[in-house]
Enzyme design. Structure first.
Site, PDB file in Angstrom:
ATOM      1  N   LYS A  43       4.669  -5.726  -6.322  1.00 63.24           N
ATOM      2  CA  LYS A  43       4.045  -4.570  -6.967  1.00 63.24           C
ATOM      3  C   LYS A  43       3.797  -3.489  -5.914  1.00 63.24           C
ATOM      4  O   LYS A  43       2.933  -3.656  -5.042  1.00 63.24           O
ATOM      5  CB  LYS A  43       2.705  -4.947  -7.603  1.00 63.24           C
ATOM      6  CG  LYS A  43       2.132  -3.816  -8.436  1.00 63.24           C
ATOM      7  CD  LYS A  43       0.631  -3.858  -8.556  1.00 63.24           C
ATOM      8  CE  LYS A  43      -0.082  -3.114  -7.482  1.00 63.24           C
ATOM      9  NZ  LYS A  43       0.124  -1.651  -7.467  1.00 63.24           N
ATOM     10  N   PRO A  44       4.538  -2.371  -5.982  1.00 59.37           N
ATOM     11  CA  PRO A  44       4.269  -1.302  -5.013  1.00 59.37           C
ATOM     12  C   PRO A  44       2.987  -0.569  -5.381  1.00 59.37           C
ATOM     13  O   PRO A  44       2.493  -0.682  -6.512  1.00 59.37           O
ATOM     14  CB  PRO A  44       5.479  -0.376  -5.162  1.00 59.37           C
ATOM     15  CG  PRO A  44       5.998  -0.626  -6.546  1.00 59.37           C
ATOM     16  CD  PRO A  44       5.593  -2.024  -6.939  1.00 59.37           C
ATOM     17  N   SER A  45       2.477   0.215  -4.429  1.00 63.25           N
ATOM     18  CA  SER A  45       1.342   1.079  -4.765  1.00 63.25           C
ATOM     19  C   SER A  45       1.737   1.990  -5.930  1.00 63.25           C
ATOM     20  O   SER A  45       2.840   2.536  -5.952  1.00 63.25           O
ATOM     21  CB  SER A  45       0.957   1.927  -3.557  1.00 63.25           C
ATOM     22  OG  SER A  45       0.091   2.966  -3.980  1.00 63.25           O
ATOM     23  N   GLU A  46       0.841   2.148  -6.853  1.00 66.26           N
ATOM     24  CA  GLU A  46       1.108   3.003  -8.024  1.00 66.26           C
ATOM     25  C   GLU A  46       1.352   4.447  -7.595  1.00 66.26           C
ATOM     26  O   GLU A  46       1.954   5.231  -8.313  1.00 66.26           O
ATOM     27  CB  GLU A  46      -0.039   2.919  -9.034  1.00 66.26           C
ATOM     28  CG  GLU A  46      -1.431   3.231  -8.496  1.00 66.26           C
ATOM     29  CD  GLU A  46      -2.138   2.025  -7.853  1.00 66.26           C
ATOM     30  OE1 GLU A  46      -1.453   1.163  -7.257  1.00 66.26           O
ATOM     31  OE2 GLU A  46      -3.377   1.963  -7.959  1.00 66.26           O
TER      32      GLU A  46
ATOM     33  N   SER B  96      -6.448  -2.514   1.318  1.00 58.05           N
ATOM     34  CA  SER B  96      -7.823  -2.344   1.798  1.00 58.05           C
ATOM     35  C   SER B  96      -8.582  -3.676   1.759  1.00 58.05           C
ATOM     36  O   SER B  96      -8.167  -4.629   1.091  1.00 58.05           O
ATOM     37  CB  SER B  96      -8.537  -1.314   0.931  1.00 58.05           C
ATOM     38  OG  SER B  96      -8.586  -1.802  -0.389  1.00 58.05           O
TER      39      SER B  96
ATOM     40  N   GLU C 243     -13.360   2.714   8.288  1.00 58.49           N
ATOM     41  CA  GLU C 243     -11.974   3.174   8.380  1.00 58.49           C
ATOM     42  C   GLU C 243     -11.839   4.501   7.628  1.00 58.49           C
ATOM     43  O   GLU C 243     -11.944   4.539   6.405  1.00 58.49           O
ATOM     44  CB  GLU C 243     -11.066   2.109   7.764  1.00 58.49           C
ATOM     45  CG  GLU C 243      -9.605   2.393   7.962  1.00 58.49           C
ATOM     46  CD  GLU C 243      -8.710   1.364   7.285  1.00 58.49           C
ATOM     47  OE1 GLU C 243      -9.012   0.947   6.146  1.00 58.49           O
ATOM     48  OE2 GLU C 243      -7.707   0.984   7.900  1.00 58.49           O
TER      49      GLU C 243
ATOM     50  N   ALA D 205     -11.367  -4.233   0.241  1.00 60.30           N
ATOM     51  CA  ALA D 205     -11.843  -4.494  -1.126  1.00 60.30           C
ATOM     52  C   ALA D 205     -10.749  -5.164  -1.954  1.00 60.30           C
ATOM     53  O   ALA D 205     -11.012  -6.132  -2.686  1.00 60.30           O
ATOM     54  CB  ALA D 205     -12.289  -3.186  -1.782  1.00 60.30           C
TER      55      ALA D 205
ATOM     56  N   CYS E 265      -3.122   1.734   9.770  1.00 55.05           N
ATOM     57  CA  CYS E 265      -4.151   0.715   9.960  1.00 55.05           C
ATOM     58  C   CYS E 265      -4.400   0.413  11.440  1.00 55.05           C
ATOM     59  O   CYS E 265      -5.473  -0.049  11.797  1.00 55.05           O
ATOM     60  CB  CYS E 265      -3.788  -0.544   9.201  1.00 55.05           C
ATOM     61  SG  CYS E 265      -2.074  -0.988   9.456  1.00 55.05           S
TER      62      CYS E 265
ATOM     63  N   GLU F 209      -3.163  -8.535   4.989  1.00 53.33           N
ATOM     64  CA  GLU F 209      -3.114  -7.554   6.079  1.00 53.33           C
ATOM     65  C   GLU F 209      -3.978  -6.388   5.628  1.00 53.33           C
ATOM     66  O   GLU F 209      -3.542  -5.569   4.810  1.00 53.33           O
ATOM     67  CB  GLU F 209      -1.678  -7.075   6.310  1.00 53.33           C
ATOM     68  CG  GLU F 209      -0.724  -8.156   6.742  1.00 53.33           C
ATOM     69  CD  GLU F 209      -0.936  -8.628   8.163  1.00 53.33           C
ATOM     70  OE1 GLU F 209      -1.722  -7.991   8.894  1.00 53.33           O
ATOM     71  OE2 GLU F 209      -0.333  -9.640   8.533  1.00 53.33           O
TER      72      GLU F 209
ATOM     73  N   PRO G 245       0.828  -1.216   0.000  1.00 53.46           N
ATOM     74  CA  PRO G 245       0.000   0.000   0.000  1.00 53.46           C
ATOM     75  C   PRO G 245       0.864   1.268   0.000  1.00 53.46           C
ATOM     76  O   PRO G 245       2.092   1.191   0.029  1.00 53.46           O
ATOM     77  CB  PRO G 245      -0.738  -0.122   1.328  1.00 53.46           C
ATOM     78  CG  PRO G 245       0.279  -0.735   2.243  1.00 53.46           C
ATOM     79  CD  PRO G 245       1.127  -1.652   1.391  1.00 53.46           C
ATOM     80  N   TRP G 246       0.199   2.423   0.033  1.00 52.84           N
ATOM     81  CA  TRP G 246       0.908   3.692  -0.043  1.00 52.84           C
ATOM     82  C   TRP G 246       1.239   4.298   1.309  1.00 52.84           C
ATOM     83  O   TRP G 246       1.961   5.272   1.399  1.00 52.84           O
ATOM     84  CB  TRP G 246       0.112   4.723  -0.863  1.00 52.84           C
ATOM     85  CG  TRP G 246      -1.346   4.855  -0.456  1.00 52.84           C
ATOM     86  CD1 TRP G 246      -2.414   4.334  -1.138  1.00 52.84           C
ATOM     87  CD2 TRP G 246      -1.878   5.510   0.706  1.00 52.84           C
ATOM     88  NE1 TRP G 246      -3.580   4.617  -0.456  1.00 52.84           N
ATOM     89  CE2 TRP G 246      -3.282   5.341   0.675  1.00 52.84           C
ATOM     90  CE3 TRP G 246      -1.317   6.222   1.762  1.00 52.84           C
ATOM     91  CZ2 TRP G 246      -4.125   5.864   1.660  1.00 52.84           C
ATOM     92  CZ3 TRP G 246      -2.153   6.737   2.749  1.00 52.84           C
ATOM     93  CH2 TRP G 246      -3.539   6.559   2.684  1.00 52.84           C
TER      94      TRP G 246
END
Ligand code: NAD
Length: 503
Positions: A199-202, A252, A405, A254, A307, A273, A174-175
């Site tokens: 794959k990192p967050s874009e 997230s 959240e 989703a 989080c 996570e 995530p970012w």
């Protein structure tokens, strides 16, 4: 950007005359890192990387494709046999070398993380320190793994339990803690003898690409691969890829659902996570001053984009007024600003315009529902995606802002009348990542901690982590554990070899 209405108290400290956090020379190569080198992408699309303080583009990375993932997975498959065969001492020494290399670049990594996320430098430094510590812990822990003792458990049959790597692990990050969340995956995955494609967050790829650049000469080609791109394309391909043995996501709820679905066809293992909505249960005998000053940090660390943030206070009605007063005193004194504006900045901007809109949307709807804004309550003047540190008081049971959240600098306060109500309401959220209990009564602290349905429960503290102890959630917060020897278990498989030795 214009600010939305609300009784905001903070102002954004700017640093117009300070030098920029990074120069062009500090940036990593903005390409995919596959098979030990930075390579050209398979297609020409790009993604803008934005500084959330200035709302300006600081870099562009390739918009990866399924083909890029396939290439990276092939490299990870080719590398896995050799990496798995290294004895623990050799892998451990390599992880220590990575930690040393990162430690030599602490300042650069911190500045790069702050430039991309807007987080205060103190937060970025903490991220980098824990990143290094995670590699050092896993380097040690991998040499001390244990399994059931070899022995005869069936007559004339000797059982030996082997712990093996899974193979190739796909990682999606995530970012909010781009480098740290990558480290929480990379270190145990490599320690357990796997290779990986990450794959990192874009939105925040820079420190992950810098990590790849820094360790490129330390690791055999193909052991770590990084592919940039969007979740729905690159992340989805990684999750479904038949040659990926496990997919690990921090993100997230989703995205967790999407990844678990994509993983189902190949029946690969899944490690999730996900989000959190941490209740902070404060009993009348609690040290209210300590709780309020702890929440100044635990509720607003990383600008609340955390989080495990202490975001949902449930306080006994007899001390609610006093507690809110103390909390407002702490939160109203938080220093909001750009990372360049001083070492004492505590709260930065939201990471993106979309996230800023999401957080301010929650605040607007809460105000429309009549929730009392005790401090903060809306956006701060731009440029940049700044939101005032906010305390919402008198929040009714079931209010949206207390159930979902928000992931911003927002703490809600609800009240309860007795212990049963406190526990019932604390547990009455779909997420189960972390929680805290505040009481001077040790028996009560122990008992309430046992009844809370959360993966981590602090007593008289909040948001204190260590590499030795597991981190992960229950219920909608996912499954699997980061950190600690439990993470090594998650990224390993056990094999039973049984020898018949009867004569
Ligand atoms: P996000 O789910 O939007 O994105 C996380 C990653 O998933 C990104 O790399 C994204 O590109 C990718 N992704 C999105 N859709 C995907 C799909 N369909 N298939 C595969 N990959 C996909 O989350 P975010 O906004 O970057 O991060 C914030 C969330 O992360 C919050 O909910 C937060 O609670 C959670 N988080 C949890 C922990 C933890 O330890 N439990 C730690 C940090 C963040």
């Amino acid at each position: 950007m214009t600010s939305t209405a609300g009784p905001t108290t903070a102002t954004v400290r700017r640093a117009a005359d300070a030098p920029p956090l990074i120069t062009g020379d500090d940036l990593p190569p903005t390409r995919h890192f596959i098979d030990g080198t930075f390579i050209e992408p398979s297609a020409g699309g790009v993604i803008d990387v934005v500084d959330p303080c200035a709302e300006s583009v600081i870099a562009r990375v390739p918009e990866g494709t399924a083909e890029d993932i396939d290439r990276a997975v092939a490299a990870a498959v080719a590398a896995k046999g050799r990496w798995a065969r290294l004895v623990p001492k050799e892998r451990s020494e390599l992880l220590h070398t990575i930690a040393d290399r990162l430690a030599d670049h602490t300042d650069l990594l911190s500045r790069l993380e702050s430039a991309n996320t807007g987080k205060p430098l103190a937060v970025s430094r903490d991220d980098v320190d824990m990143t290094i510590d995670t590699f050092r812990f896993m380097a040690g822990a991998l040499r001390a793994t244990t399994s059931m003792a070899a022995g005869d458990y069936a007559e004339n049959h000797l059982s030996v339990i082997l712990r093996e790597p899974l193979g190739v692990v796909g990682v999606i990050t995530p970012w909010n803690y781009p480098l740290l969340m990558a480290a929480w995956k990379i270190a145990p995955i490599l320690a357990a003898g796997n290779t990986l494609v990450l794959k990192p967050s874009e939105q925040t790829p820079l420190t992950t690409l810098k990590f790849a650049e820094l360790v490129a000469d330390l690791l055999p080609p193909g052991v770590v691969n990084v592919v940039n791109g969007h979740g729905a394309v690159v992340g989805a391909r990684l999750a479904e890829h038949p040659d990926v043995n496990m997919i690990a996501l921090t993100g997230s709820v989703a995205s967790g659902r999407a990844v678990a679905r994509a993983a189902a066809d190949s029946l690969k293992r899944v490690h999730l996570e996900l989000g959190g909505k941490a209740p902070v249960v404060i009993f009348p005998d609690a040290d209210l001053a300590a709780a309020a000053s702890s929440l100044r940090v635990a509720g607003f660390w990383n600008s609340g984009q955390e989080c495990g943030a202490a975001c949902r206070v449930l306080v006994h009605e007899s001390v609610a007024e006093e507690f809110v007063e103390r909390l407002v005193g702490e939160v109203g004194a938080l220093v909001v600003g750009e990372p360049r504006a001083g070492e004492d900045v505590e709260v930065g901007p939201m990471v993106s315009k979309a996230h800023f809109d999401r957080v301010t949307g929650y605040l607007e709807r809460a105000k429309d529902e009549g929730v009392r804004v005790a401090t903060g309550g809306g956006a701060l003047d731009g440029p940049g995606y700044f939101v005032a540190p906010t305390v919402l008081a008198g929040v009714p049971e079931g209010a949206e802002v207390a159930r979902e959240e928000v992931f911003g600098p927002v703490v809600t306060v609800e009240t309860f009348a007795d212990e049963e109500e406190a526990v019932r309401r604390a547990n009455d959220v779909p997420l189960g990542l972390s929680a805290s209990v505040w009481t001077e009564n040790a028996r009560r602290g122990h008992d309430i901690a046992a009844r809370l349905d959360f993966g981590t429960v602090w007593v008289n503290s909040h948001l204190v982590l260590a590499a030795e102890v597991p981190w992960g959630g229950f219920k909608g917060s996912g499954y699997g554990r980061d950190l600690s020897p439990y993470a090594l278990d998650d990224y390993s498989r056990t094999k039973h070899v049984m020898h018949h030795h009867g004569r």
